[in-house]
Design a protein around this motif. Structure first.
Motif, PDB file in Angstrom:
ATOM      1  N   PHE A  81       1.087  -1.069  -0.024  1.00  0.00           N
ATOM      2  CA  PHE A  81      -0.086   0.158   0.393  1.00  0.00           C
ATOM      3  C   PHE A  81       0.882   1.162   0.174  1.00  0.00           C
ATOM      4  O   PHE A  81       0.712   2.102  -0.015  1.00  0.00           O
ATOM      5  N   THR A  82       2.062   1.089   0.898  1.00  0.00           N
ATOM      6  CA  THR A  82       3.235   2.323   0.920  1.00  0.00           C
ATOM      7  C   THR A  82       3.245   2.832  -0.939  1.00  0.00           C
ATOM      8  O   THR A  82       3.332   3.501  -1.578  1.00  0.00           O
ATOM      9  N   ALA A  83       4.214   1.220  -1.444  1.00  0.00           N
ATOM     10  CA  ALA A  83       4.231   1.234  -3.170  1.00  0.00           C
ATOM     11  C   ALA A  83       3.369   2.087  -4.050  1.00  0.00           C
ATOM     12  O   ALA A  83       3.293   2.767  -4.502  1.00  0.00           O
ATOM     13  N   GLU A  84       1.863   1.772  -3.508  1.00  0.00           N
ATOM     14  CA  GLU A  84       0.568   2.341  -4.322  1.00  0.00           C
ATOM     15  C   GLU A  84       0.810   3.481  -3.821  1.00  0.00           C
ATOM     16  O   GLU A  84      -0.075   4.264  -4.839  1.00  0.00           O
ATOM     17  N   ALA A  85       1.110   4.385  -2.882  1.00  0.00           N
ATOM     18  CA  ALA A  85       0.509   5.380  -2.801  1.00  0.00           C
ATOM     19  C   ALA A  85       2.108   6.354  -2.865  1.00  0.00           C
ATOM     20  O   ALA A  85       1.576   7.381  -4.331  1.00  0.00           O
ATOM     21  N   VAL A  86       2.864   6.203  -3.563  1.00  0.00           N
ATOM     22  CA  VAL A  86       3.930   6.972  -3.543  1.00  0.00           C
ATOM     23  C   VAL A  86       4.161   6.725  -5.764  1.00  0.00           C
ATOM     24  O   VAL A  86       4.084   7.894  -5.796  1.00  0.00           O
ATOM     25  N   ARG A  87       3.718   5.600  -6.005  1.00  0.00           N
ATOM     26  CA  ARG A  87       2.888   6.233  -7.145  1.00  0.00           C
ATOM     27  C   ARG A  87       2.309   7.006  -7.875  1.00  0.00           C
ATOM     28  O   ARG A  87       2.211   7.220  -8.463  1.00  0.00           O
ATOM     29  N   GLN A  88       1.397   6.653  -6.768  1.00  0.00           N
ATOM     30  CA  GLN A  88       0.028   7.655  -7.095  1.00  0.00           C
ATOM     31  C   GLN A  88       0.832   9.288  -6.721  1.00  0.00           C
ATOM     32  O   GLN A  88       0.333   9.769  -7.992  1.00  0.00           O
ATOM     33  N   ALA A  89       1.695   9.178  -6.399  1.00  0.00           N
ATOM     34  CA  ALA A  89       2.019  10.645  -5.679  1.00  0.00           C
ATOM     35  C   ALA A  89       2.882  11.078  -7.278  1.00  0.00           C
ATOM     36  O   ALA A  89       2.943  12.377  -7.658  1.00  0.00           O
ATOM     37  N   HIS A  90       3.503  10.790  -7.779  1.00  0.00           N
ATOM     38  CA  HIS A  90       4.711  10.926  -8.686  1.00  0.00           C
ATOM     39  C   HIS A  90       4.046  10.872  -9.756  1.00  0.00           C
ATOM     40  O   HIS A  90       4.307  11.829 -10.673  1.00  0.00           O
ATOM     41  N   GLU A  91       2.792   9.671  -9.830  1.00  0.00           N
ATOM     42  CA  GLU A  91       2.163  10.580 -11.389  1.00  0.00           C
ATOM     43  C   GLU A  91       0.986  11.698 -10.941  1.00  0.00           C
ATOM     44  O   GLU A  91       1.289  12.185 -12.077  1.00  0.00           O
ATOM     45  N   ARG A  92       0.742  11.799 -10.012  1.00  0.00           N
ATOM     46  CA  ARG A  92      -0.128  13.200  -9.894  1.00  0.00           C
ATOM     47  C   ARG A  92       1.154  14.328 -10.384  1.00  0.00           C
ATOM     48  O   ARG A  92       0.385  15.265 -10.573  1.00  0.00           O
ATOM     49  N   GLU A  93       1.919  14.497  -9.705  1.00  0.00           N
ATOM     50  CA  GLU A  93       3.201  15.668  -9.787  1.00  0.00           C
ATOM     51  C   GLU A  93       3.651  15.674 -11.866  1.00  0.00           C
ATOM     52  O   GLU A  93       3.680  16.239 -12.070  1.00  0.00           O
ATOM     53  N   LYS A  96      -0.149  16.445 -14.040  1.00  0.00           N
ATOM     54  CA  LYS A  96      -1.011  17.795 -12.976  1.00  0.00           C
ATOM     55  C   LYS A  96      -0.278  18.761 -12.451  1.00  0.00           C
ATOM     56  O   LYS A  96      -0.440  19.522 -12.649  1.00  0.00           O
ATOM     57  N   GLY A  97       1.533  17.568 -11.895  1.00  0.00           N
ATOM     58  CA  GLY A  97       2.264  19.190 -12.151  1.00  0.00           C
ATOM     59  C   GLY A  97       1.988  19.327 -10.398  1.00  0.00           C
ATOM     60  O   GLY A  97       2.351  21.059 -10.032  1.00  0.00           O
ATOM     61  N   ILE A  98       1.051  18.385  -9.448  1.00  0.00           N
ATOM     62  CA  ILE A  98       0.895  18.743  -8.019  1.00  0.00           C
ATOM     63  C   ILE A  98       1.666  18.361  -7.045  1.00  0.00           C
ATOM     64  O   ILE A  98       1.778  16.706  -7.614  1.00  0.00           O
ATOM     65  N   GLY A  99       2.700  18.766  -6.380  1.00  0.00           N
ATOM     66  CA  GLY A  99       3.775  18.019  -5.604  1.00  0.00           C
ATOM     67  C   GLY A  99       2.694  18.370  -4.353  1.00  0.00           C
ATOM     68  O   GLY A  99       1.464  18.977  -4.312  1.00  0.00           O
ATOM     69  N   GLY A 100       3.750  18.139  -3.314  1.00  0.00           N
ATOM     70  CA  GLY A 100       3.399  16.996  -2.059  1.00  0.00           C
ATOM     71  C   GLY A 100       2.106  16.751  -1.350  1.00  0.00           C
ATOM     72  O   GLY A 100       1.992  16.516   0.000  1.00  0.00           O
ATOM     73  N   ALA A 101       1.717  16.209  -2.353  1.00  0.00           N
ATOM     74  CA  ALA A 101       0.396  15.205  -1.571  1.00  0.00           C
ATOM     75  C   ALA A 101       0.880  13.413  -1.156  1.00  0.00           C
ATOM     76  O   ALA A 101      -0.036  12.863  -0.973  1.00  0.00           O
ATOM     77  N   ALA A 102       1.961  13.000  -1.433  1.00  0.00           N
ATOM     78  CA  ALA A 102       2.682  12.360  -0.879  1.00  0.00           C
ATOM     79  C   ALA A 102       1.956  12.484   0.667  1.00  0.00           C
ATOM     80  O   ALA A 102       1.811  10.696   0.448  1.00  0.00           O
ATOM     81  N   PRO A 103       2.044  12.842   1.603  1.00  0.00           N
ATOM     82  CA  PRO A 103       1.894  12.365   2.992  1.00  0.00           C
ATOM     83  C   PRO A 103       0.778  11.928   2.802  1.00  0.00           C
ATOM     84  O   PRO A 103      -0.442  10.802   3.886  1.00  0.00           O
ATOM     85  N   ARG A 104      -0.296  13.283   2.165  1.00  0.00           N
ATOM     86  CA  ARG A 104      -1.949  12.387   1.870  1.00  0.00           C
ATOM     87  C   ARG A 104      -2.282  11.083   1.562  1.00  0.00           C
ATOM     88  O   ARG A 104      -2.440  10.250   1.944  1.00  0.00           O
ATOM     89  N   LEU A 105      -1.725  10.982   0.570  1.00  0.00           N
ATOM     90  CA  LEU A 105      -1.800   9.697  -0.759  1.00  0.00           C
ATOM     91  C   LEU A 105      -1.133   8.475   0.152  1.00  0.00           C
ATOM     92  O   LEU A 105      -2.018   7.564   0.898  1.00  0.00           O
ATOM     93  N   VAL A 106      -0.545   8.912   1.238  1.00  0.00           N
ATOM     94  CA  VAL A 106      -0.021   7.298   2.093  1.00  0.00           C
ATOM     95  C   VAL A 106      -0.264   7.498   3.032  1.00  0.00           C
ATOM     96  O   VAL A 106      -1.039   6.126   2.963  1.00  0.00           O
ATOM     97  N   ARG A 107      -1.299   8.750   3.932  1.00  0.00           N
ATOM     98  CA  ARG A 107      -2.059   8.206   4.775  1.00  0.00           C
ATOM     99  C   ARG A 107      -3.111   7.563   3.915  1.00  0.00           C
ATOM    100  O   ARG A 107      -4.011   6.676   4.532  1.00  0.00           O
TER     101      ARG A 107
END
Length: 369
Positions: A81-93, A96-107
């Motif tokens: 589930f950690t791997a899924e979240a950090v991949r989503q954060a990478h993809e989002r950035e 969409k050019g939107i960074g900083g979402a990783a902590p929320r996506l991991v949660r």
């Protein structure tokens, strides 16, 4: 027509991507393998392990209490589930050019994992909890993940609070969630931050801060960050010893680092004494707390010449055998890639195809150029 040097550069880029993919695969599959080796003997004393499995203890995959061979625990579940979240954060950035979402996506990812511990099977009609606002992800559709893998109390109680760490917050003071907890439940799930983030300081920092979702003690944070940093160095081609030595510098920059940096030094010093064995492992502790699980996994990976010779002492001891095996397997897999793991053992690991697929997605999204 392309110039010869252009074709050569593309070939080198393809080769680098293939190596990156193999190491990320190895990281997740190796962690799952160590977890599955240790699961049947977790909570058992060394004397009991030897009485039940012979004087050498466990020498390969063995059945758990229900007769299943290769079953994984919450260590691998949460890592996925950690791997899924950090991949989503990478993809989002990237998209969409939107960074900083990783902590929320991991949660949110850990909230999805928590649902697998509450239900017997996937239920498409069942809504997520009211506070959940994130992406669904595909792991919640995997029936084999709906199993109670002896999750730690800090993980369960911590996720009862919707705390998202500030990516810029200081690491020294205890966090607000379970401020006295430094159990190994944060370190064992943090490997995917390593390949996902560069430079290594970012991997260390995000893993350490996301550990505070459930474990507020500084050692819980630093040990989680240290494993992510070690993996980051290994994925980039560093040796295990080099990765550990370079990682030691990172927590040392923050107050309250002493338990973590001392644990890494003990692992390095003990590895210098020769091949690993159970008695040496137990000099490092039992692995129930973060710095001990990290030290045992690092020591076994450092001290043995072969993957199997490292994994076996990592699980044959009186303590948290699945977590120490998972940490050791994570390090070995990131160093040698999935092809360096013992395939006759790996083929017994529960969910290995899904684990490989999650690793491939993470590798593709985070490939280093």
């Amino acid at each position: 027509m392309d110039e010869p040097w252009s074709r050569w550069n593309r070939k080198l880029s393809w080769q680098a991507a293939a190596v990156h993919r193999a190491r990320v695969r190895g990281c997740l599959l190796g962690g799952a393998l160590g977890d599955a080796l240790g699961c049947p003997v977790e909570f058992h004393s060394l004397d009991r392990i030897r009485a039940e499995h012979g004087p050498r203890g466990v020498t390969g995959p063995v059945p758990d209490g229900t007769g299943v061979v290769g079953r994984i625990s919450d260590d691998t579940q949460m890592t996925l589930f950690t791997a899924e979240a950090v991949r989503q954060a990478h993809e989002r950035e990237r998209l969409k050019g939107i960074g900083g979402a990783a902590p929320r996506l991991v949660r949110w990812a850990y909230q999805r994992w928590l649902e697998t511990q509450r239900r017997p099977a996937p239920d498409p009609a069942a809504p997520m909890p009211p506070e959940y606002e994130g992406p669904v992800g595909r792991l919640v559709t995997e029936p084999w993940l709906y199993a109670r893998g002896a999750p730690g109390n800090a993980c369960l109680s911590g996720l009862a609070r919707d705390f998202v760490p500030d990516p810029a917050a200081e690491l020294g003071p205890p966090g607000p969630v379970n401020p006295g907890s430094k159990g190994c439940g944060a370190v064992m799930r943090s490997a995917p931050f390593g390949p996902a983030l560069a430079p290594v300081e970012h991997a260390f920092g995000l893993a350490a801060r996301c550990a505070r979702t459930t474990h507020g003690h500084p050692t819980g944070s630093y040990a989680a960050g240290a494993l992510a940093a070690i993996v980051s160095h290994l994925v980039d081609g560093e040796s295990v010893e080099g990765a550990v030595l370079r990682t030691q510098r990172l927590p040392a920059r923050h107050p309250g680092h002493e338990e973590t940096t001392a644990a890494l030094q003990r692992a390095l010093d003990l590895a210098a004494e020769g091949a690993p064995d159970a008695e040496k492992v137990e000099r490092l502790g039992a692995g129930w707390v973060a710095e001990e699980a990290l030290a045992i996994g690092v020591y076994c990976a450092l001290a043995a010449d072969r993957v199997t010779d490292a994994l076996l002492p990592a699980v044959n001891h009186s303590g948290d055998s699945d977590s120490t095996g998972s940490v050791c397997g994570t390090i070995l897999g990131a160093r040698w890639g999935d092809h360096g793991l013992p395939h006759e053992w790996l083929e017994r690991v529960e969910g290995r195809d899904t684990i490989a697929s999650v690793a491939d997605d993470l590798a593709a999204e985070s490939v280093r150029t």
